[in-house]
Design a protein around this motif. Structure first.
Motif, short mmCIF file in Angstrom:
data_model
loop_
_atom_site.label_atom_id
_atom_site.label_comp_id
_atom_site.label_asym_id
_atom_site.label_seq_id
_atom_site.Cartn_x
_atom_site.Cartn_y
_atom_site.Cartn_z
N TRP A 175 0.88 -1.19 0.00
CA TRP A 175 0.00 0.00 0.00
C TRP A 175 0.91 1.23 0.00
N CYS A 176 1.08 1.83 -1.17
CA CYS A 176 2.03 2.94 -1.26
C CYS A 176 1.33 4.26 -0.93
N PHE A 218 -0.50 -3.12 -10.76
CA PHE A 218 -1.39 -2.28 -9.95
C PHE A 218 -2.67 -3.05 -9.66
N LEU A 219 -3.14 -2.97 -8.43
CA LEU A 219 -4.34 -3.73 -8.07
C LEU A 219 -5.58 -3.21 -8.80
N GLY A 242 -4.78 8.87 -2.09
CA GLY A 242 -3.33 8.87 -2.24
C GLY A 242 -2.71 7.59 -1.72
N VAL A 243 -3.43 6.49 -1.82
CA VAL A 243 -2.86 5.19 -1.45
C VAL A 243 -3.09 4.24 -2.63
N THR A 244 -1.99 3.81 -3.24
CA THR A 244 -2.06 2.91 -4.39
C THR A 244 -1.53 1.54 -4.00
N VAL A 245 -2.28 0.51 -4.35
CA VAL A 245 -1.85 -0.84 -3.98
C VAL A 245 -1.16 -1.52 -5.16
N ILE A 246 0.03 -2.03 -4.89
CA ILE A 246 0.80 -2.77 -5.89
C ILE A 246 0.83 -4.23 -5.46
N VAL A 247 0.51 -5.12 -6.39
CA VAL A 247 0.49 -6.55 -6.07
C VAL A 247 1.79 -7.19 -6.56
#
Ligand code: H79
Length: 420
Positions: free
Chosen positions: A341-342, A364-365, A395-400
Motif C-alpha cells: 500500500w504505497c 497495480f491492483l 493517495g494510497v495505491t496498492v501494488i500486487v
C-alpha cells in the motif's frame, strides 16, 4: 447446566474457534457505535464520572433521551457504504442506562422518554443491511446500587451478579442470532472468578453457539482488544483494535470534530491491522437524536469507495506480513501475493528491500496494469512508474507482487549493526 472447568471450557472454545471466527477474519473492518445518555451532554461517555454529576442529576437525562425512530438504519447504511462488515453497539455503557427492553431495571430506553427498544432497532438495521451484529456490554455499572459495594459486600455481590447475568441472558435470548459479545471494564472485581465469567460465558455460548466473545470479562476468550492503538497481539491470538474517530471521545462530542480522522488516517489504521491479520473496529458517536456526526461521513465514504476497488488487499483470509518495512507504505499478504500500500509515492522508481524470493510479476491492483521490475539478491526495483501517485482519492495505491511460493522477506538482515 453443567459448568466446565476453566481448562475444559477453554479447550472446547479453542477447538471451535477457527470455524467460528472465519467470517470475522475475512471481514476485517467494523463499526463501533457509542450511544447513551452521555450523548446528550456531548462531553465524553465518562462525563458522569469526570464532572462528578450525582446519580440523581444524571438520571434526569433519561427523560430527555428521545432519538428519532430507527436511527440505526442510517448507521448501518453508512457502515455498509464504508466497506464495514459488522456493527457493535453499546447496549449499556458504564452509566448503566440500558438501551433495550430489560426486566432487570427500569433505567432503560423503553421505560423512559424514548419508549422504544433501541437494541432491537440496531439488530433490525444490521440484518437489513447484511451486517453481522455485535453487542457491547459494560460490566462496570455506575447506576446499579450494588455496582460498587459488590466489591466488599457478599450479598450485594450476589445481587449484582444476578443483575449482570440477567442482562446478558436477555441480550443473548431476545434478539435472535448475535455474532459478537463485546464486554468492557470488569470493575469492581479483579478476576474472572469475581464475575463468575466462566459460568456466564458458558451460558452465553449455550444460547449463542456461534458467538465470538472478547477478552474483557477477564477470560481470554476469542480475541484481544487493543484500545486506541493498532497493535498486533502476541502470536496465536486473534485481535481487534478499537479506535475513536477523534482521539478524544467515544460518545458524541461535537467540539472534538476538528480532530477527526482523515480517510488517509483510516486507511493507515486498516493497513496496520491487515499487516498483522487483525481487525479494525472504528467508532462513531451518534448525536442524541441518532444522527451521524457530519465529520465522520466523508472520510468513511471515501474509504468505502477505495475499498470497492482495493478490497482484495483487505478482505478474506490474510497472512502476517512484514509490516512497516518501507518508508513509502506498508504491506498486507495473502499466501504468495504481497500487497504494498504505497502512501508516499517516490516517483518513477520504487525499491522494496529484503525480498529473497524470485518475483513473478508486479501490477497495480486497481487495473492489473503490469509494472516493469528488476530484482537483485535482496532488492526489488519497480520501474517506469507514473511520476505521481495514481490514486487521486486518498493517495494510497496498492501494488500486487506475486511470487511462486510464500516469499521470504527479511529487510534488516543486510544491516549487521542492527543485530548486535
Ligand atoms: O467504551 C469506551 C471507553 O469508554 C471504555 N472502553 C472503550 C471501548 C473505557 N473505559 N475505561 N477506559 C476505557 C479506560 C479508562 C480511561 C479513563 Fe478517562 C482515563 C477514564 C478516566 C481517565 C478517558 C479519559 C476517559 C475519560 C478521560
Amino acid at each position: 447446566m453443567k459448568i466446565y472447568s476453566k481448562k475444559q471450557y477453554e479447550s472446547k472454545v479453542d477447538r471451535t474457534r477457527p470455524q467460528r471466527m472465519k467470517w470475522w477474519n475475512e471481514a476485517r473492518y467494523g463499526m463501533f457505535v457509542h450511544w447513551g445518555l452521555y450523548s446528550l451532554l456531548g462531553r465524553n461517555e465518562w462525563v458522569q464520572a469526570i464532572e462528578c454529576i450525582s446519580k440523581k442529576e444524571y438520571e434526569k437525562l433519561a427523560m430527555q433521551f428521545c432519538p428519532k425512530p430507527h436511527s440505526a438504519r442510517e448507521w448501518a447504511r453508512l457502515a455498509k457504504n464504508a466497506g464495514m462488515k459488522y456493527m457493535v453497539m453499546t447496549t449499556k455503557h458504564h452509566e448503566g442506562f440500558c438501551l433495550w427492553n430489560t426486566e432487570q431495571t427500569n433505567y432503560n430506553a423503553v421505560k423512559t422518554a424514548c419508549g422504544r427498544d433501541l437494541v432491537a432497532e440496531h439488530v433490525d438495521a444490521c440484518r437489513e443491511f447484511g451486517l453481522k451484529i455485535g453487542f457491547y456490554y459494560s460490566l462496570m455499572d455506575w447506576h446499579h446500587p450494588d455496582g460498587a459495594r459488590a466489591a466488599h459486600d457478599p450479598a450485594a455481590r450476589q445481587r449484582f451478579l444476578d443483575f449482570t447475568k440477567g442482562c446478558v441472558r436477555e441480550l443473548m435470548t431476545n434478539y435472535g442470532k448475535i455474532d459478537i459479545l463485546w464486554y468492557d471494564v470488569a470493575r469492581p472485581f479483579h478476576s474472572h472468578e469475581g464475575w463468575e465469567s466462566l459460568a456466564m460465558n458458558q451460558m452465553v455460548r449455550s444460547l449463542q453457539p456461534h458467538i465470538l466473545i472478547n477478552n474483557r470479562s477477564l477470560l481470554n476468550e476469542d480475541f484481544t482488544t487493543p484500545e486506541e492503538r493498532v497493535e498486533a497481539a502476541e502470536s496465536g491470538r486473534e485481535w481487534e483494535a478499537c479506535m475513536t474517530f477523534n482521539n478524544v471521545s467515544w460518545g458524541y462530542m461535537p467540539s472534538a470534530a476538528c480532530d477527526r480522522h482523515s480517510s488517509r488516517d483510516i486507511l493507515n489504521m486498516l493497513n496496520t491491522a491487515c499487516s498483522g491479520t487483525g481487525n479494525l473496529l472504528l467508532n462513531i458517536g451518534p448525536a442524541p437524536d441518532g444522527s451521524i456526526p457530519q465529520e465522520a461521513i466523508e472520510p468513511l465514504i471515501t474509504v468505502g469507495k477505495w475499498l470497492k476497488k482495493n478490497g482484495e488487499a483487505v478482505y478474506g483470509k490474510l497472512d502476517k506480513s512484514n509490516g512497516k518495512a518501507s518508508a513509502c507504505g506498508n504491506f498486507s499478504r495473502k499466501g504468495k501475493k504481497v500487497y504494498f500500500w504505497c502512501r508516499y509515492w517516490p516517483g518513477k522508481e520504487l525499491t522494496l528491500g529484503g525480498f529473497k524470493t524470485l518475483l513473478k510479476s508486479a501490477r497495480f491492483l486497481i487495473n492489473n496494469r503490469k509494472i516493469e521490475f528488476e530484482q537483485t539478491k535482496n532488492r526489488i526495483i519497480l520501474k517506469n512508474m507514473p511520476l505521481r501517485n495514481p490514486d487521486k482519492s486518498v493517495g494510497v495505491t496498492v501494488i500486487v507482487l506475486e511470487f511462486p511460493t510464500t516469499p521470504r522477506h527479511d529487510v534488516f538482515d543486510n544491516t549487521p549493526a542492527l543485530h548486535i
